[in-house]
Design a protein around this motif. Structure first.
Motif, PDB file in Angstrom:
ATOM      1  N   SER A 480      -1.838 -13.349  -3.364  1.00 22.75           N
ATOM      2  CA  SER A 480      -0.815 -13.262  -2.322  1.00 22.75           C
ATOM      3  C   SER A 480       0.388 -12.440  -2.805  1.00 22.75           C
ATOM      4  O   SER A 480       1.501 -12.940  -2.942  1.00 22.75           O
ATOM      5  N   VAL A 481       0.110 -11.163  -3.071  1.00 22.86           N
ATOM      6  CA  VAL A 481       1.156 -10.209  -3.439  1.00 22.86           C
ATOM      7  C   VAL A 481       1.095  -9.059  -2.437  1.00 22.86           C
ATOM      8  O   VAL A 481       0.064  -8.813  -1.803  1.00 22.86           O
ATOM      9  N   THR A 482       2.196  -8.338  -2.309  1.00 19.67           N
ATOM     10  CA  THR A 482       2.295  -7.291  -1.293  1.00 19.67           C
ATOM     11  C   THR A 482       1.237  -6.211  -1.467  1.00 19.67           C
ATOM     12  O   THR A 482       0.651  -5.741  -0.481  1.00 19.67           O
ATOM     13  N   ALA A 483       0.959  -5.820  -2.698  1.00 16.38           N
ATOM     14  CA  ALA A 483       0.013  -4.731  -2.932  1.00 16.38           C
ATOM     15  C   ALA A 483      -1.346  -5.022  -2.317  1.00 16.38           C
ATOM     16  O   ALA A 483      -1.996  -4.143  -1.738  1.00 16.38           O
ATOM     17  N   THR A 484      -1.789  -6.262  -2.407  1.00 18.40           N
ATOM     18  CA  THR A 484      -3.082  -6.653  -1.839  1.00 18.40           C
ATOM     19  C   THR A 484      -2.969  -7.066  -0.380  1.00 18.40           C
ATOM     20  O   THR A 484      -3.790  -6.690   0.460  1.00 18.40           O
ATOM     21  N   ALA A 485      -1.941  -7.864  -0.065  1.00 18.61           N
ATOM     22  CA  ALA A 485      -1.898  -8.544   1.230  1.00 18.61           C
ATOM     23  C   ALA A 485      -1.323  -7.700   2.359  1.00 18.61           C
ATOM     24  O   ALA A 485      -1.673  -7.900   3.520  1.00 18.61           O
ATOM     25  N   LYS A 486      -0.446  -6.751   2.055  1.00 20.07           N
ATOM     26  CA  LYS A 486       0.129  -5.941   3.134  1.00 20.07           C
ATOM     27  C   LYS A 486      -0.931  -5.072   3.822  1.00 20.07           C
ATOM     28  O   LYS A 486      -1.001  -5.058   5.063  1.00 20.07           O
ATOM     29  N   PRO A 487      -1.762  -4.321   3.088  1.00 23.95           N
ATOM     30  CA  PRO A 487      -2.784  -3.518   3.771  1.00 23.95           C
ATOM     31  C   PRO A 487      -3.708  -4.368   4.640  1.00 23.95           C
ATOM     32  O   PRO A 487      -4.252  -3.889   5.639  1.00 23.95           O
ATOM     33  N   ALA A 488      -3.881  -5.653   4.286  1.00 23.42           N
ATOM     34  CA  ALA A 488      -4.797  -6.523   5.018  1.00 23.42           C
ATOM     35  C   ALA A 488      -4.280  -6.899   6.395  1.00 23.42           C
ATOM     36  O   ALA A 488      -5.043  -7.402   7.224  1.00 23.42           O
ATOM     37  N   VAL A 489      -2.989  -6.682   6.677  1.00 24.98           N
ATOM     38  CA  VAL A 489      -2.457  -7.015   8.005  1.00 24.98           C
ATOM     39  C   VAL A 489      -2.121  -5.755   8.802  1.00 24.98           C
ATOM     40  O   VAL A 489      -1.472  -5.836   9.842  1.00 24.98           O
ATOM     41  N   THR A 490      -2.552  -4.598   8.320  1.00 22.39           N
ATOM     42  CA  THR A 490      -2.316  -3.363   9.056  1.00 22.39           C
ATOM     43  C   THR A 490      -3.455  -3.118  10.041  1.00 22.39           C
ATOM     44  O   THR A 490      -4.575  -3.623   9.854  1.00 22.39           O
ATOM     45  N   PRO A 491      -3.209  -2.331  11.076  1.00 21.12           N
ATOM     46  CA  PRO A 491      -4.282  -2.022  12.047  1.00 21.12           C
ATOM     47  C   PRO A 491      -5.318  -1.046  11.500  1.00 21.12           C
ATOM     48  O   PRO A 491      -6.250  -0.696  12.219  1.00 21.12           O
ATOM     49  N   GLU A 500     -12.638  -0.878  -8.522  1.00 15.82           N
ATOM     50  CA  GLU A 500     -12.330  -1.748  -9.646  1.00 15.82           C
ATOM     51  C   GLU A 500     -10.909  -2.265  -9.497  1.00 15.82           C
ATOM     52  O   GLU A 500      -9.999  -1.515  -9.134  1.00 15.82           O
ATOM     53  N   ALA A 501     -10.734  -3.531  -9.760  1.00 12.24           N
ATOM     54  CA  ALA A 501      -9.399  -4.120  -9.631  1.00 12.24           C
ATOM     55  C   ALA A 501      -8.430  -3.449 -10.597  1.00 12.24           C
ATOM     56  O   ALA A 501      -8.757  -3.253 -11.771  1.00 12.24           O
ATOM     57  N   THR A 502      -7.281  -3.099 -10.079  1.00 14.12           N
ATOM     58  CA  THR A 502      -6.255  -2.491 -10.922  1.00 14.12           C
ATOM     59  C   THR A 502      -5.275  -3.562 -11.375  1.00 14.12           C
ATOM     60  O   THR A 502      -5.243  -4.671 -10.827  1.00 14.12           O
ATOM     61  N   VAL A 503      -4.476  -3.213 -12.347  1.00 12.74           N
ATOM     62  CA  VAL A 503      -3.496  -4.182 -12.837  1.00 12.74           C
ATOM     63  C   VAL A 503      -2.449  -4.502 -11.772  1.00 12.74           C
ATOM     64  O   VAL A 503      -1.738  -5.499 -11.858  1.00 12.74           O
ATOM     65  N   ASP A 504      -2.337  -3.631 -10.758  1.00 15.23           N
ATOM     66  CA  ASP A 504      -1.350  -3.863  -9.693  1.00 15.23           C
ATOM     67  C   ASP A 504      -1.992  -4.423  -8.425  1.00 15.23           C
ATOM     68  O   ASP A 504      -1.326  -4.543  -7.399  1.00 15.23           O
ATOM     69  N   PHE A 505      -3.284  -4.737  -8.462  1.00 12.61           N
ATOM     70  CA  PHE A 505      -3.994  -5.318  -7.318  1.00 12.61           C
ATOM     71  C   PHE A 505      -3.889  -4.419  -6.080  1.00 12.61           C
ATOM     72  O   PHE A 505      -3.731  -4.893  -4.966  1.00 12.61           O
ATOM     73  N   GLU A 506      -3.974  -3.111  -6.313  1.00 14.85           N
ATOM     74  CA  GLU A 506      -3.765  -2.137  -5.238  1.00 14.85           C
ATOM     75  C   GLU A 506      -5.121  -1.602  -4.761  1.00 14.85           C
ATOM     76  O   GLU A 506      -5.909  -1.062  -5.536  1.00 14.85           O
ATOM     77  N   PRO A 507      -5.444  -1.724  -3.427  1.00 18.69           N
ATOM     78  CA  PRO A 507      -6.680  -1.145  -2.898  1.00 18.69           C
ATOM     79  C   PRO A 507      -6.547   0.361  -2.680  1.00 18.69           C
ATOM     80  O   PRO A 507      -5.493   0.945  -2.958  1.00 18.69           O
ATOM     81  N   VAL A 508      -7.595   0.969  -2.153  1.00 21.40           N
ATOM     82  CA  VAL A 508      -7.591   2.417  -1.949  1.00 21.40           C
ATOM     83  C   VAL A 508      -8.114   2.734  -0.553  1.00 21.40           C
ATOM     84  O   VAL A 508      -8.704   1.895   0.140  1.00 21.40           O
TER      85      VAL A 508
END
Length: 781
Positions: A480-491, A500-508
C-alpha cells in the motif's frame, strides 16, 4: 417628521403675520436665559441659514455682537445677504425676554437689539414665557406634545442628549413615557449591556473616546438598569459581578458568551478577582481560574491512565467524560481555553470504540465491522489531537491514545494479516486490472492518502451542501504505497503491468516496458488514452474526460507526523472547494479515488526489527528482500506481478523507529479505502411545508427571528451573499428552537448598518427561506 424639523418649523412659523394689516417682521428673537438650546445651535445652523447668534465676533459661526446683528437685520453684511422673504432668526443665549423689555436696566451690550422686539417677533410659548427644552417637548401648543418626566435626572439627561434627540422621529414617541433612561440611551449605543462589556474590556479606551455627556449617560444607565456604578464601583467590581452571573448579571454574562472574542481582555480582568473557592454551592464557571484548575486536574488524570491496563483505562476515560463534558459548553471552551475537555469527547469515543474487536470472522466480517463502526475509532484519534497546542497537553492526550488504541489496532492488524494468509487478499478480487467504464463528462480526482475515515468526514461536508454521493469499498493494491497503488486506480490500469519487482515497487507500461517512476509516463499514458490532465484550478473541456490531482494528504502526513491531525479540516475544505469548482463548471460528476490509507500513532509506531543487509529497500511498513536472503518475515505477492513478493511488517509495527505516520503494510487503516462519486446539480428544493419568517428583531448585534411552518431540522444564518455559505457573518449558525425562535449573533461590530440576508437552511445546507435585513436593525417587521 424629525424633532429638528419640528423645531425649524416652529421657529419659522413664529414669524407669521396678516398681510391685510401687518408688515413682515424684521426678525425673530430667540431668548434663552438658561442657555438650554445652545448645544444644538450649530446643528440648526446647518438647516437654518438665517440663524445668527449673539456673542463674540466669529464670522465662521455666524456669531457677533448686538450691533453686528442689527446690520444682519438691515441686510447690509455682504457675506450674509438674504432674500427679501427671508427673516433672520437671532438666538440670544443668556438673555431673557424680561431683560429686553426692561429698557432702563437693559445691559449696554443688548441695547442695540431692544427696539427689535417691536419690529420683530419673539419665539415664545403661548403664555408668553420663553421656550425651555422641557416645555417644548411637553407642550401641545407649538411644541411636540410628548409625555416627558420632569424629575431632575431627566432634565439633566435631556440637556446632555439634546443633539442626539434632534434626529428622532416624533410619531413613534407619542404615547411613550420618556424618562432619564430614554434620553441617556440616546447617548449610548442603545445597548447598555454591550456598552458595559466594552467598558470592562478596555476601560480607558471606552471613556476617552466618549464625550463627557455620553460617559455620564452610560453611568446613569448602568446605575438605573443594572444597579452598578462604573465610576465609583470600578471595573474589577464589574468583572467580579460578571463572573458571578447573579441577578441581572446573568444576562450580561450570556451576552459576553455570545461573542467572547470581542472582549478578549475581560478574562484577564476576571483573573484579578478572587473566585468563591470555599463556597460549595456557588457557580464558579465564570472564573477562568476555575477552568484552569479543572484543566490541570484533567491533565493529571489523563497522564495517570497509562498506568492502567486498557480495559480499566477505558472505564476511567468514561468517568472523566462525565465529570468534564459540561465544560465544553462554557465560554472557556469556545475561547480555546479548555482543550483537554474538548479532546476528552473524542478520547471517550475512542475508548468506547476499542470495546468492539475487529479480530474475528472472515475478511468480509472484518471489513463490515470497520465500515460500520471501526473507522469512527480511527477518526476519534485524529479529532482528539486537533485541540492540542502544547507539549504537556500532547503528552497527556497521546499517552491515552497509546494506552487504549495501540492494542486495539495491533490486534485487528494481526488478525487481518493471519486471515489474508489463509484466505487470500480481498484486493485481488476487488481491484482486477481492467479499465473503468467511463462516459463523457466524467472527471477523476486523485487524492493521495485519503484514508477511509477521512473520506467519511469529507462525505459529511459535501452532503451538508446538498450534493449527492455514492460510496464504493476498494482495497488498496499491495504493498500500500503510491508507486504500486496509484496506477491501480487509474482508468488506464489495464495498460500497466509488473515485470521484476523493483526496489521502489514501480510497475511499467505493458507495451513499452517504460517505468512509471516520476509520473511522466503515467500522465502520457492517460493523455494518449483520451484523458485530459487538469492542473490545479484548471477546468478543462467538459465534454471530454478529465484526470486531476489534489495536494496530497500523504505528503502532509510524512512531513507533519501527529500534527497532521490539526491540518485535516483545512485540507478537506480545500478539497471541497476543488470538487465544487469542477461541478459548478459543468462536470456531471467527480470520482474521487485514492491509492492507500495509513497508520497513525502519536509517539511512534512499534519498531519491527529487519536487518538492513537482508533488504534491497526498506520502507516504513514494507521491504524488498534480497534474492536468496533467509528471513522470517511474512511475504506477500506484488499486485502487479504475483510471482514477485515483498515483506510486510507484523501488526502495526514499522521498520523505522519513531514513525508516527506510515503505510505500505497490511491493515484496515492502510488498505481499506473508498472510491467516492459526487454528482452535480444538487437539489435546491425543500421537501416539506413552506415556512414564513413572521418577526425579525435586532437587539444590538443579536438577531431574533420567529418562524411559522414546518421548521423542524432548520437552522438560521446571516450572509452577505445568500447562496454562499462562506459569506456568513454570524458567530455560529444556530438551529431554530422548538418554539419557532431562532437567534444568532453578528460578532464584527464594523458590520453594523450594512445590508445582509437572513437565511433559513435545512440539514443539507440548502436554502429554505431568506429575507433582507440591516445588521443591527432598521427594518424590523
Amino acid at each position: 417628521m424629525k424633532v429638528i424639523e419640528q423645531i425649524i418649523k416652529a421657529l419659522r412659523d413664529s414669524a407669521a403675520f396678516n398681510l391685510d394689516y401687518q408688515v413682515s417682521p424684521a426678525c425673530i428673537l430667540w431668548p434663552d436665559f438658561e442657555r438650554q438650546w445652545e448645544s444644538i445651535i450649530p446643528h440648526l445652523q446647518q438647516e437654518l441659514p438665517e440663524l445668527f447668534v449673539l456673542g463674540t465676533y466669529e464670522i465662521e459661526n455666524k456669531s457677533g455682537p448686538a450691533i453686528w446683528l442689527r446690520c444682519i437685520v438691515a441686510n447690509t453684511i455682504e457675506e450674509f445677504k438674504m432674500s427679501k422673504n427671508c427673516i433672520p432668526i437671532l438666538y440670544l443665549p443668556g438673555v431673557s425676554r424680561q431683560a429686553l423689555r426692561a429698557i432702563d436696566s437693559c445691559p449696554e451690550y443688548l441695547k442695540p437689539l431692544v427696539e427689535l422686539q417691536y419690529r420683530g417677533k419673539i419665539w415664545s410659548q403661548a403664555n408668553g414665557k420663553d421656550w425651555t427644552t422641557l416645555a417644548f417637548l411637553k407642550s401641545d401648543q407649538g411644541g411636540l406634545g410628548l409625555d416627558v418626566a420632569q424629575d431632575y435626572a431627566t432634565l439633566n439627561a435631556i440637556q446632555s442628549s439634546l443633539y442626539r434627540f434632534l434626529d428622532e422621529e416624533i410619531e413613534p414617541l407619542k404615547g411613550r413615557y420618556l424618562n432619564k433612561d430614554y434620553f441617556n440611551t440616546l447617548l449610548s449605543s442603545g445597548d447598555t449591556v454591550r456598552d458595559l462589556l466594552q467598558w470592562l474590556n478596555n476601560e480607558h479606551s471606552f471613556r476617552t473616546t466618549r464625550r463627557v455627556e455620553e460617559w455620564r449617560a452610560f453611568v446613569e444607565l448602568c446605575k438605573s438598569q443594572l444597579g452598578f456604578d462604573p465610576e465609583n464601583d470600578g471595573a474589577l467590581t464589574g468583572a467580579e459581578k460578571l463572573a458571578s452571573q447573579e441577578g441581572v448579571w446573568k444576562n450580561i454574562w450570556e451576552r459576553f458568551c455570545e461573542a467572547p472574542r470581542k472582549y478578549e481582555n475581560i478574562p484577564n480582568l476576571i483573573r484579578q478577582t478572587i473566585p468563591p473557592i470555599d463556597d460549595l454551592f456557588a457557580d464558579k464557571s465564570g472564573w477562568p481560574q476555575w477552568n484552569e484548575r479543572e484543566e490541570d486536574d484533567l491533565r493529571e488524570e489523563l497522564l495517570r491512565i497509562s498506568e492502567f491496563p486498557p480495559h480499566e483505562a477505558v472505564k476511567r476515560i468514561s468517568d472523566l467524560e462525565e465529570v468534564h463534558k459540561e465544560r465544553r459548553k462554557t465560554v472557556w471552551a469556545e475561547m480555546g481555553e479548555a482543550p483537554l475537555a474538548c479532546a476528552l469527547k473524542w478520547l471517550a469515543i475512542l475508548a468506547e470504540g476499542t470495546k468492539y474487536s475487529l479480530a474475528s470472522g472472515t475478511t468480509n466480517d472484518i471489513m463490515s465491522g470497520y465500515t460500520d463502526q471501526g473507522w469512527v475509532t480511527d477518526c476519534a484519534v485524529l479529532k482528539s489531537l486537533e485541540f492540542v497546542s502544547n507539549s504537556i497537553d500532547y503528552k497527556a492526550v497521546s499517552s491515552v491514545i497509546r494506552t487504549v488504541y495501540l492494542p486495539w489496532a495491533e490486534e485487528s492488524a494481526r488478525y487481518l494479516q493471519q486471515t489474508v494468509e489463509s484466505q487470500g487478499y480481498p484486493g485481488e478480487i476487488l481491484t482486477q486490472k481492467n479499465s473503468y467504464t467511463v462516459s463523457g463528462g466524467q472527471c477523476i480526482l486523485f487524492v493521495d492518502g485519503l484514508r477511509y475515515d477521512i473520506a467519511k468526514r469529507f462525505i459529511e461536508i459535501v452532503n451538508k451542501y446538498g450534493y449527492q454521493t455514492e460510496e464504493k469499498i476498494r482495497w488498496s493494491a499491495l504493498p500500500s504505497v503510491t508507486a504500486t497503488a496509484k496506477p491501480a486506480v487509474t482508468p488506464v490500469r489495464n495498460l500497466i503491468t509488473g515485470k521484476e519487482a523493483t526496489v521502489d515497487f514501480e510497475p511499467v507500461i505493458a507495451e513499452t516496458g517504460q517505468s512509471l517512476k516520476g509520473g511522466y509516463h503515467l500522465r502520457k499514458l492517460l493523455t494518449d488514452s483520451g484523458w485530459q490532465i487538469l492542473k490545479e484550478d484548471e477546468i478543462g473541456e467538459i465534454k471530454g474526460n478529465g484526470w486531476t490531482e489534489f495536494r496530497d494528504i500523504d505528503h502532509a502526513g510524512h512531513e507533519n507526523g501527529w500534527k497532521l491531525a490539526k491540518r485535516i479540516n483545512e485540507m478537506l475544505d480545500e478539497l471541497y472547494q476543488r470538487v465544487r469548482q469542477l461541478l459548478e463548471a459543468g462536470w456531471k460528476k467527480v470520482d474521487i479515488v485514492t491509492d492507500h490509507g495509513w497508520l497513525f500513532l502519536p509517539g511512534g509506531l512499534p519498531k519491527a526489527e529487519l536487518p538492513k543487509f537482508l533488504t534491497d529497500n526498506k520502507w516504513g511498513r514494507c521491504a524488498a528482500i534480497k534474492t536468496g536472503a533467509i528471513n522470517e518475515e511474512r511475504l506477500f505477492p506484488w499486485y502487479w506481478n504475483s510471482e514477485q513478493s515483498f515483506a510486510l511488517a507484523d501488526g502495526i509495527s514499522c521498520y523505522h523507529a519513531g514513525e508516527e505516520y506510515a503505510h505500505g503494510g497490511l491493515s484496515l487503516q492502510e488498505c481499506l479505502t473508498m472510491e467516492l462519486s459526487i454528482f452535480s446539480n444538487p437539489s435546491n428544493s425543500f421537501e416539506g411545508d413552506s415556512i414564513e419568517l413572521t418577526d425579525i428583531t435586532w437587539r444590538g448585534l443579536r438577531c431574533n427571528v420567529a418562524v411559522d411552518g414546518d421548521f423542524s431540522g432548520l437552522s438560521l444564518d446571516i450572509r452577505t451573499q445568500p447562496a454562499n455559505p462562506t459569506s456568513s457573518i454570524v458567530m455560529n449558525i444556530k438551529p431554530i428552537k422548538e418554539s419557532g425562535i431562532g437567534s444568532v449573533v453578528v460578532e464584527n461590530e464594523s458590520l453594523e448598518g450594512i445590508e445582509a440576508t437572513i437565511v433559513v437552511i435545512n440539514s443539507h445546507g440548502q436554502l429554505v427561506s431568506q429575507v433582507k435585513t440591516i445588521v443591527g436593525g432598521g427594518n424590523e417587521r
